[in-house]
Design an enzyme around this catalytic site. Sequence first.
Site, PDB file in Angstrom:
ATOM      1  N   ARG A 144     -37.614 -24.321  86.030  1.00 15.25           N
ATOM      2  CA  ARG A 144     -37.947 -22.378  86.166  1.00 15.25           C
ATOM      3  C   ARG A 144     -36.715 -21.746  86.727  1.00 15.25           C
ATOM      4  O   ARG A 144     -37.258 -20.379  86.831  1.00 15.25           O
ATOM      5  CB  ARG A 144     -39.379 -22.782  87.224  1.00 15.25           C
ATOM      6  CG  ARG A 144     -39.913 -21.348  87.556  1.00 15.25           C
ATOM      7  CD  ARG A 144     -40.644 -21.546  88.609  1.00 15.25           C
ATOM      8  NE  ARG A 144     -41.983 -22.277  88.118  1.00 15.25           N
ATOM      9  CZ  ARG A 144     -42.823 -21.821  87.114  1.00 15.25           C
ATOM     10  NH1 ARG A 144     -43.323 -20.779  86.960  1.00 15.25           N
ATOM     11  NH2 ARG A 144     -43.986 -22.886  87.029  1.00 15.25           N
TER      12      ARG A 144
ATOM     13  N   MET B 241     -46.912 -13.562  82.011  1.00 13.83           N
ATOM     14  CA  MET B 241     -46.841 -14.746  82.652  1.00 13.83           C
ATOM     15  C   MET B 241     -46.326 -15.948  82.923  1.00 13.83           C
ATOM     16  O   MET B 241     -46.196 -17.206  82.530  1.00 13.83           O
ATOM     17  CB  MET B 241     -48.094 -15.413  81.410  1.00 13.83           C
ATOM     18  CG  MET B 241     -48.708 -14.493  81.058  1.00 13.83           C
ATOM     19  SD  MET B 241     -50.511 -13.708  81.897  1.00 13.83           S
ATOM     20  CE  MET B 241     -51.436 -15.234  82.241  1.00 13.83           C
TER      21      MET B 241
ATOM     22  N   HIS C  55     -52.964  -6.660  89.196  1.00 14.31           N
ATOM     23  CA  HIS C  55     -53.824  -8.512  89.023  1.00 14.31           C
ATOM     24  C   HIS C  55     -55.538  -7.856  88.610  1.00 14.31           C
ATOM     25  O   HIS C  55     -55.721  -7.486  89.478  1.00 14.31           O
ATOM     26  CB  HIS C  55     -53.894  -9.097  90.677  1.00 14.31           C
ATOM     27  CG  HIS C  55     -54.547 -10.052  90.387  1.00 14.31           C
ATOM     28  ND1 HIS C  55     -54.542 -11.055  89.488  1.00 14.31           N
ATOM     29  CD2 HIS C  55     -55.897 -10.915  90.755  1.00 14.31           C
ATOM     30  CE1 HIS C  55     -55.046 -12.619  89.175  1.00 14.31           C
ATOM     31  NE2 HIS C  55     -56.250 -12.160  90.423  1.00 14.31           N
TER      32      HIS C  55
ATOM     33  N   GLU D 140     -46.134 -15.285  97.675  1.00 11.46           N
ATOM     34  CA  GLU D 140     -47.370 -16.537  97.462  1.00 11.46           C
ATOM     35  C   GLU D 140     -47.655 -15.402  96.148  1.00 11.46           C
ATOM     36  O   GLU D 140     -48.317 -14.137  96.475  1.00 11.46           O
ATOM     37  CB  GLU D 140     -48.384 -15.847  98.474  1.00 11.46           C
ATOM     38  CG  GLU D 140     -49.447 -16.191  99.003  1.00 11.46           C
ATOM     39  CD  GLU D 140     -50.399 -15.326 100.129  1.00 11.46           C
ATOM     40  OE1 GLU D 140     -51.375 -15.490  99.644  1.00 11.46           O
ATOM     41  OE2 GLU D 140     -49.603 -14.558 100.811  1.00 11.46           O
TER      42      GLU D 140
HETATM   43  C1  GRF Z   1     -53.935  -6.924  82.983  1.00 12.59           C
HETATM   44  O1  GRF Z   1     -54.982  -6.944  82.019  1.00 12.59           O
HETATM   45  C2  GRF Z   1     -52.993  -7.342  83.971  1.00 12.59           C
HETATM   46  O2  GRF Z   1     -53.805  -6.982  84.982  1.00 12.59           O
HETATM   47  C3  GRF Z   1     -52.893  -8.476  83.839  1.00 12.59           C
HETATM   48  O3  GRF Z   1     -52.075  -9.222  82.376  1.00 12.59           O
HETATM   49  C4  GRF Z   1     -53.144  -8.184  81.922  1.00 12.59           C
HETATM   50  C5  GRF Z   1     -51.585  -7.382  80.638  1.00 12.59           C
HETATM   51  O4  GRF Z   1     -52.453  -7.032  79.486  1.00 12.59           O
HETATM   52  N1  GRF Z   1     -52.129  -9.551  85.334  1.00 12.59           N
HETATM   53  P1  GRF Z   1     -51.182  -6.192  78.849  1.00 12.59           P
HETATM   54  O5  GRF Z   1     -49.798  -7.210  78.202  1.00 12.59           O
HETATM   55  O6  GRF Z   1     -50.677  -5.006  79.259  1.00 12.59           O
HETATM   56  O7  GRF Z   1     -52.474  -5.256  77.753  1.00 12.59           O
END
Ligand code: GRF
Length: 215
Positions: free
Chosen positions: A68, A93, A112, A146
């Site tokens: 990482r 992600m 989030h 966090e």
């Molecule tokens: C969103 O729902 C956000 O809350 C989460 O990941 C998703 C991303 O969706 N963190 P996108 O790639 O912007 O369509």
Amino acid sequence: MANRCKTAILISGSGTNLQAFIDAVAGGDLDLELAVDFSNNPKAYGLERAEKADIPTVCLPHSDYPDRESFDRAIIHELDQFDPDLLILAGFMRILSPGFVAHYSGKILNIHPALLPLYPGMNTHQRVLDSGDTWHGSTVHFVTEELDGGPRILQGRLAVTPGETAEELTSRVQAIEHKIYPEAAGWVGSGRAKFRNGDCWIDGVVAEAPVVQDF
Ligand code: GRF
């Protein structure tokens, strides 16, 4: 902060939130310079969205790096060439290392899909339904070490409809995200919202709670 806030958007997938930023800037509703779109996933559709909008793209697959920390150093090396004032995590992600968060301290935002501090982590919509909650939504917050735990800026909230599926809830929450994320980023870009001493400040005072908008 610079006059026009130079913004990097980090994605891993479809990029509907990225699209919301592109549309808000193009429509004159958001005064940010979308300087670069970064992805760890070469197949992310968001890269195409950025290219169509003439936003420079950088893609480094995380699997090319042994750990990482080295991956995060490589991202920093790429992003710093654009001298960003603000980093927008939009469906990125990857968990960020403490070194990365410290390098951009107070400049990273995340969205989030839950009313934080409720439901950090994954599968939030299903967890909300399983718990029988009546309220759900999404939260824009500053990123700290966090996970999903940094000071909150803005929440969009909706009432859960009886019998609604996780898919239906996902799509209603995403529609909210596309409004609140550019709005909150605009507050940070203009200096209205700030990260200071571990807190979110809005309009010059510590925000003990996020601003909440009902949809
Ligand atoms: C969103 O729902 C956000 O809350 C989460 O990941 C998703 C991303 O969706 N963190 P996108 O790639 O912007 O369509």
